[in-house]
Design a protein around this motif. Sequence first.
Motif, PDB file in Angstrom:
ATOM      1  N   ALA A 154      71.839  17.121  27.470  1.00 50.47           N
ATOM      2  CA  ALA A 154      72.452  17.256  28.799  1.00 50.47           C
ATOM      3  C   ALA A 154      72.179  18.604  29.448  1.00 50.47           C
ATOM      4  O   ALA A 154      72.423  18.773  30.643  1.00 50.47           O
ATOM      5  N   SER A 155      71.685  19.564  28.685  1.00 45.66           N
ATOM      6  CA  SER A 155      71.329  20.864  29.270  1.00 45.66           C
ATOM      7  C   SER A 155      69.848  20.928  29.627  1.00 45.66           C
ATOM      8  O   SER A 155      69.397  21.886  30.244  1.00 45.66           O
ATOM      9  N   GLY A 156      69.081  19.897  29.243  1.00 42.24           N
ATOM     10  CA  GLY A 156      67.642  19.898  29.481  1.00 42.24           C
ATOM     11  C   GLY A 156      67.305  19.391  30.870  1.00 42.24           C
ATOM     12  O   GLY A 156      68.193  19.089  31.683  1.00 42.24           O
ATOM     13  N   ALA A 157      65.999  19.282  31.138  1.00 46.70           N
ATOM     14  CA  ALA A 157      65.562  18.920  32.491  1.00 46.70           C
ATOM     15  C   ALA A 157      65.981  17.490  32.849  1.00 46.70           C
ATOM     16  O   ALA A 157      66.518  17.244  33.929  1.00 46.70           O
ATOM     17  N   VAL A 158      65.745  16.535  31.950  1.00 47.56           N
ATOM     18  CA  VAL A 158      66.128  15.143  32.225  1.00 47.56           C
ATOM     19  C   VAL A 158      67.652  15.002  32.187  1.00 47.56           C
ATOM     20  O   VAL A 158      68.276  14.451  33.100  1.00 47.56           O
ATOM     21  N   GLN A 298      54.009  26.873  27.504  1.00 48.96           N
ATOM     22  CA  GLN A 298      53.984  25.586  26.779  1.00 48.96           C
ATOM     23  C   GLN A 298      54.301  25.782  25.308  1.00 48.96           C
ATOM     24  O   GLN A 298      54.965  24.956  24.678  1.00 48.96           O
ATOM     25  N   GLN A 299      53.813  26.883  24.751  1.00 48.43           N
ATOM     26  CA  GLN A 299      54.082  27.163  23.331  1.00 48.43           C
ATOM     27  C   GLN A 299      55.585  27.345  23.101  1.00 48.43           C
ATOM     28  O   GLN A 299      56.136  26.843  22.125  1.00 48.43           O
ATOM     29  N   ARG A 300      56.248  28.052  24.033  1.00 47.94           N
ATOM     30  CA  ARG A 300      57.705  28.241  23.910  1.00 47.94           C
ATOM     31  C   ARG A 300      58.428  26.897  24.017  1.00 47.94           C
ATOM     32  O   ARG A 300      59.346  26.605  23.262  1.00 47.94           O
ATOM     33  N   MET A 301      57.961  26.049  24.955  1.00 47.37           N
ATOM     34  CA  MET A 301      58.606  24.729  25.117  1.00 47.37           C
ATOM     35  C   MET A 301      58.413  23.892  23.856  1.00 47.37           C
ATOM     36  O   MET A 301      59.336  23.265  23.355  1.00 47.37           O
ATOM     37  N   THR A 306      62.407  26.919  24.838  1.00 44.11           N
ATOM     38  CA  THR A 306      62.786  26.812  26.247  1.00 44.11           C
ATOM     39  C   THR A 306      63.122  25.370  26.559  1.00 44.11           C
ATOM     40  O   THR A 306      62.327  24.479  26.264  1.00 44.11           O
ATOM     41  N   HIS A 307      64.299  25.122  27.146  1.00 41.95           N
ATOM     42  CA  HIS A 307      64.637  23.794  27.642  1.00 41.95           C
ATOM     43  C   HIS A 307      64.965  23.929  29.118  1.00 41.95           C
ATOM     44  O   HIS A 307      65.380  24.984  29.577  1.00 41.95           O
ATOM     45  N   GLY A 308      64.815  22.867  29.880  1.00 42.55           N
ATOM     46  CA  GLY A 308      64.975  22.935  31.325  1.00 42.55           C
ATOM     47  C   GLY A 308      63.612  23.165  31.957  1.00 42.55           C
ATOM     48  O   GLY A 308      62.584  23.139  31.272  1.00 42.55           O
ATOM     49  N   LYS A 309      63.588  23.409  33.263  1.00 43.96           N
ATOM     50  CA  LYS A 309      62.303  23.465  33.953  1.00 43.96           C
ATOM     51  C   LYS A 309      61.621  24.832  33.868  1.00 43.96           C
ATOM     52  O   LYS A 309      62.249  25.875  34.031  1.00 43.96           O
ATOM     53  N   VAL A 310      60.316  24.783  33.619  1.00 47.41           N
ATOM     54  CA  VAL A 310      59.462  25.965  33.744  1.00 47.41           C
ATOM     55  C   VAL A 310      58.544  25.706  34.939  1.00 47.41           C
ATOM     56  O   VAL A 310      57.812  24.715  34.955  1.00 47.41           O
TER      57      VAL A 310
END
Length: 316
Positions: A154-158, A298-301, A306-310
């Motif tokens: 629920a904290s992520g982009a989707v 991308q490596q961090r994702m 990293t979660h959420g939008k970059v």
Amino acid sequence: MRAVAYDSFGDASVLTVRELPVPRPGRGEVQVRVTMASLNPVDFKLRSGILRMVGRPRRPAITGKDFAGVITALGADVQGYAVGQRVFGSVDPMGGQGSCAQFVALATDLIAATPDALSDEVAASLPVAAGSALQCLTDVAGLGKDQTILITGASGAVGSAAVQIARSIGAHITGVCGTANTDYVGSIGAERVIDYQTDNWPKIDQQFDVILDAAAAASFFIARPRLLPTGIYINTMPRPELFWSAMVARLSSRQRCVPFLLKTNGALLRQLAQLAADGVIVPHIRETVGLAQVAAAQQRMQGGKTHGKVCVRVDD
Ligand SMILES: NC(=O)c1ccc[n+]([C@@H]2O[C@H](COP(=O)([O-])OP(=O)(O)OC[C@H]3O[C@@H](n4cnc5c(N)ncnc54)[C@H](OP(=O)(O)O)[C@@H]3O)[C@@H](O)[C@H]2O)c1
């Protein structure tokens, strides 16, 4: 044009910023000068090769799907769009195009006009993540007012877009996220927040009309005890066992299991633009980087850092 491209599957080190030909718009297509792109997990999944059974992007492949920018040329038979107009959308990466590039050319059914009220950063953040949330909650689940929904990731982009859309529908929301993000998930509309690092949502004392497993960390059989007799479980990472679960659910109950795959179209993008312009969807933008930093981002994702939008500023 400058673009972030790769020639073979691999980790983020296969990505390089290089010069590639500017794509020309074909019949029914527009050419867009990209100002902002945004990254999604599907970008590193395509690049790493784990989705090779689904499809292989033509090489050199340009990473990224989502973008916002300005129309620079129209192909034949294009109606309803003009050179100079701000648009946003999502590229089909299989044809060798990608959004981490100065230009894209694509069909008008994969774009929509960017409302004046939206920045390119917000518009570029919408198509894959918020589009998946909207399609899951409306087309797939038909979520209604006063229904109950549990949303993982629920904290992520989707997931964060799903919480915001579910709130606007008037549903009762339980959000699942990590410790650092419980306040955020409560602030965007979850009535109950479960920390997956300290708690186990499949064991809670509640059943739901809808479980949107946006983190794709569970399965139908784990989620099933938490579903109402007519409940629906949606998982954002289609895997063979989910199709099996979908068949078992259909044959043995009134519950449903849905392996979700986004289908982008112009109508969906126009709905997203309206929801964002109305302030219903406010994307969770974590950071904005330049083309040269896409590989590291991308490596961090991919490493779960990293979660959420970059977002990616393309016209630096
Ligand atoms: N099938 C499709 O068409 C489609 C479309 C879009 C996305 N997806 C998929 O959907 C997934 C989510 O995408 P996204 O862009 O929202 O990713 P994201 O922004 O990286 O979000 C991931 C979320 O998962 C949570 N999480 C991480 N580990 C977890 C665990 N062990 N248990 C529960 N939650 C956990 C994170 O919580 P914290 O940050 O709070 O720790 C975060 O909220 C990805 O796998 C993506 O590929 C599929």
